[in-house]
Design a protein around this motif. Structure first.
Motif, PDB file in Angstrom:
ATOM      1  N   VAL A  44       0.856  -1.179   0.000  1.00 12.44           N
ATOM      2  CA  VAL A  44       0.000   0.000   0.000  1.00 12.44           C
ATOM      3  C   VAL A  44       0.893   1.230   0.000  1.00 12.44           C
ATOM      4  N   LEU A  45       0.788   2.054  -1.038  1.00 13.23           N
ATOM      5  CA  LEU A  45       1.582   3.277  -1.117  1.00 13.23           C
ATOM      6  C   LEU A  45       0.734   4.534  -1.106  1.00 13.23           C
ATOM      7  N   GLY A  46      -0.566   4.416  -1.295  1.00 13.93           N
ATOM      8  CA  GLY A  46      -1.436   5.584  -1.180  1.00 13.93           C
ATOM      9  C   GLY A  46      -1.657   5.951   0.277  1.00 13.93           C
ATOM     10  N   GLY A  47      -1.976   7.208   0.519  1.00 14.90           N
ATOM     11  CA  GLY A  47      -2.118   7.693   1.886  1.00 14.90           C
ATOM     12  C   GLY A  47      -3.467   7.467   2.518  1.00 14.90           C
ATOM     13  N   ALA A  48      -4.452   6.976   1.749  1.00 10.64           N
ATOM     14  CA  ALA A  48      -5.810   6.801   2.289  1.00 10.64           C
ATOM     15  C   ALA A  48      -6.395   5.481   1.801  1.00 10.64           C
ATOM     16  N   PRO A  49      -5.806   4.350   2.203  1.00  7.81           N
ATOM     17  CA  PRO A  49      -6.255   3.058   1.682  1.00  7.81           C
ATOM     18  C   PRO A  49      -7.472   2.518   2.410  1.00  7.81           C
ATOM     19  N   GLY A  50      -8.121   1.573   1.760  1.00 10.18           N
ATOM     20  CA  GLY A  50      -9.170   0.792   2.387  1.00 10.18           C
ATOM     21  C   GLY A  50      -9.016  -0.647   1.957  1.00 10.18           C
ATOM     22  N   GLY A  51      -9.037  -1.571   2.917  1.00  7.76           N
ATOM     23  CA  GLY A  51      -8.836  -2.961   2.546  1.00  7.76           C
ATOM     24  C   GLY A  51      -9.341  -3.921   3.589  1.00  7.76           C
ATOM     25  N   ARG A  52      -9.364  -5.173   3.218  1.00  9.92           N
ATOM     26  CA  ARG A  52      -9.771  -6.266   4.102  1.00  9.92           C
ATOM     27  C   ARG A  52      -8.751  -7.391   3.966  1.00  9.92           C
ATOM     28  N   GLU A  53      -8.328  -7.942   5.088  1.00 10.38           N
ATOM     29  CA  GLU A  53      -7.352  -9.032   5.131  1.00 10.38           C
ATOM     30  C   GLU A  53      -6.013  -8.650   4.503  1.00 10.38           C
ATOM     31  N   THR A  54      -5.733  -7.360   4.434  1.00 10.88           N
ATOM     32  CA  THR A  54      -4.448  -6.945   3.868  1.00 10.88           C
ATOM     33  C   THR A  54      -3.303  -7.166   4.854  1.00 10.88           C
ATOM     34  N   GLY A  55      -3.591  -7.162   6.151  1.00  7.71           N
ATOM     35  CA  GLY A  55      -2.547  -7.369   7.144  1.00  7.71           C
ATOM     36  C   GLY A  55      -1.871  -8.718   7.026  1.00  7.71           C
ATOM     37  N   LEU A  56      -2.630  -9.762   6.666  1.00  3.03           N
ATOM     38  CA  LEU A  56      -2.038 -11.098   6.584  1.00  3.03           C
ATOM     39  C   LEU A  56      -1.094 -11.238   5.393  1.00  3.03           C
ATOM     40  N   LEU A  57      -1.126 -10.258   4.468  1.00  5.46           N
ATOM     41  CA  LEU A  57      -0.249 -10.315   3.299  1.00  5.46           C
ATOM     42  C   LEU A  57       1.186  -9.892   3.603  1.00  5.46           C
ATOM     43  N   ASP A  58       1.416  -9.302   4.772  1.00  2.63           N
ATOM     44  CA  ASP A  58       2.777  -8.971   5.181  1.00  2.63           C
ATOM     45  C   ASP A  58       3.613 -10.252   5.164  1.00  2.63           C
TER      46      ASP A  58
END
Length: 332
Positions: A44-58
């Motif tokens: 994520v490089l934008g300053g105002a993201p919205g997402g679901r389950e993106t944390g597990l992609l780390d």
């Protein structure tokens, strides 16, 4: 596109794409479904993201594979779409095993398209869960529509109607890589007030008009062109390959996809953008060397840049009063 490729994300074997499009709503959902769980990460490089389950992609997180990816309009309301996709996957027995239960893993990114003139008076429940399920059921291999469809339905840019684009390429070693993107950027995909795309140096086979670059650049061509107070922004997409990658390598591939957005949109990754790129690997073909992976990364940036231009080039204006003009309205 030369060779056997269709210049689409579905050039990657084992990948299906489905759309749900509502022109009256001025929004939609696009789903990417993998025949088998795919190694995935994202950035994520934008300053105002919205997402679901993106944390597990780390790359440091435990779960390494996903069943599907979702791109959606609707801002935070659109996050319901992944639930619909989960329902479809659960119906066919897909998901991460937890005891005798399977939990479908479906990361999602959303874009802000609530102020594009479409009818957003949907009542108590948003339509996005149903749209996610519909897009999942519509997912198919082979050719799929581009432009004002799926997650690109309500997309706009600073200067022209945005849309959904895709592009693919093959490395010298025979690995395929492809991108899909919903272009709803704060910035512009075209140069100044003209028809020329920032992605022009990377275009193949006249895929977005074949008009090249302007004969001359000037300082006014690079001044800030961005959406105003409405802040209806964010470019979201995915890069997928048939190469066998680790989760850390997939993360790097997503960053290269972000580079492609930076090549195709000026400016990109603004404070009011939520630019998010997923990356996934079907692991069908091993990489012979680190050089092969570097070429894959290089092409990931190029297919994303080309996909951005195709999304704008293929878009049509929404059928609402005051809708933003498309590239074809202006220059086609």
């Amino acid at each position: 596109m030369t060779g056997a490729l269709e210049n689409l994300l579905t050039d990657i074997e084992g990948v299906s794409v489905g759309h749900s499009t509502d022109l009256e709503l001025g929004s939609g959902v696009t789903v990417i479904v993998f025949d088998e769980p795919a190694v995935a990460s994202g950035s994520v490089l934008g300053g105002a993201p919205g997402g679901r389950e993106t944390g597990l992609l780390d790359p440091s997180m435990t779960v390494e594979v996903v069943d599907a990816l979702v791109l959606s309009g609707g801002s935070a309301f659109g996050l319901d779409a992944a639930g619909g996709v989960q329902a479809g996957l659960r119906e066919i027995g897909r998901g991460f095993p937890v005891g005798d239960v399977r939990v479908p893993i479906v990361p999602q990114a959303i874009l802000m398209d609530l102020l594009n003139g479409g009818n957003k008076d949907w009542g108590i429940q948003s339509p996005y869960r149903d749209m996610g399920y519909t897009a999942f059921k519509a997912a198919t291999k082979g050719v799929f529509a581009l432009g004002t469809v799926g997650a690109g339905t309500g997309a706009t840019t600073a200067t022209l109607k945005g849309g959904l684009g895709s592009a693919s390429a093959m490395t010298t070693g025979g690995h395929k890589v492809a991108a899909i993107v919903a272009v709803n950027a704060m910035g512009s995909a075209t140069i100044g007030d003209g028809p020329f795309f920032w992605s022009a140096p990377f275009e193949l086979d006249d895929e977005f008009g074949g008009i090249g670059l302007p004969a001359n650049f000037s300082a006014p061509d690079t001044v800030l062109r961005a959406k105003g107070i409405d802040l209806t922004a964010t470019t979201i997409g995915a890069v997928v390959t048939d190469a066998a990658l680790t989760k850390a390598q997939a993360h790097r591939l997503s960053i290269m996809g972000q580079n492609g957005i930076g090549r195709a949109v000026l400016p990109a990754h603004l404070p009011a953008d939520g630019d998010t790129v997923f990356a996934a690997a079907t692991n069908a073909r091993t990489l012979a060397s680190s050089v092969d992976f570097m070429e894959l990364c290089h092409l990931a940036a190029l297919v994303m840049a080309r996909a951005v231009a195709r999304g704008v080039y293929e878009a049509t204006s929404l059928p609402v009063e005051g809708a933003q003009l498309s590239w074809r309205d202006r220059f086609g």
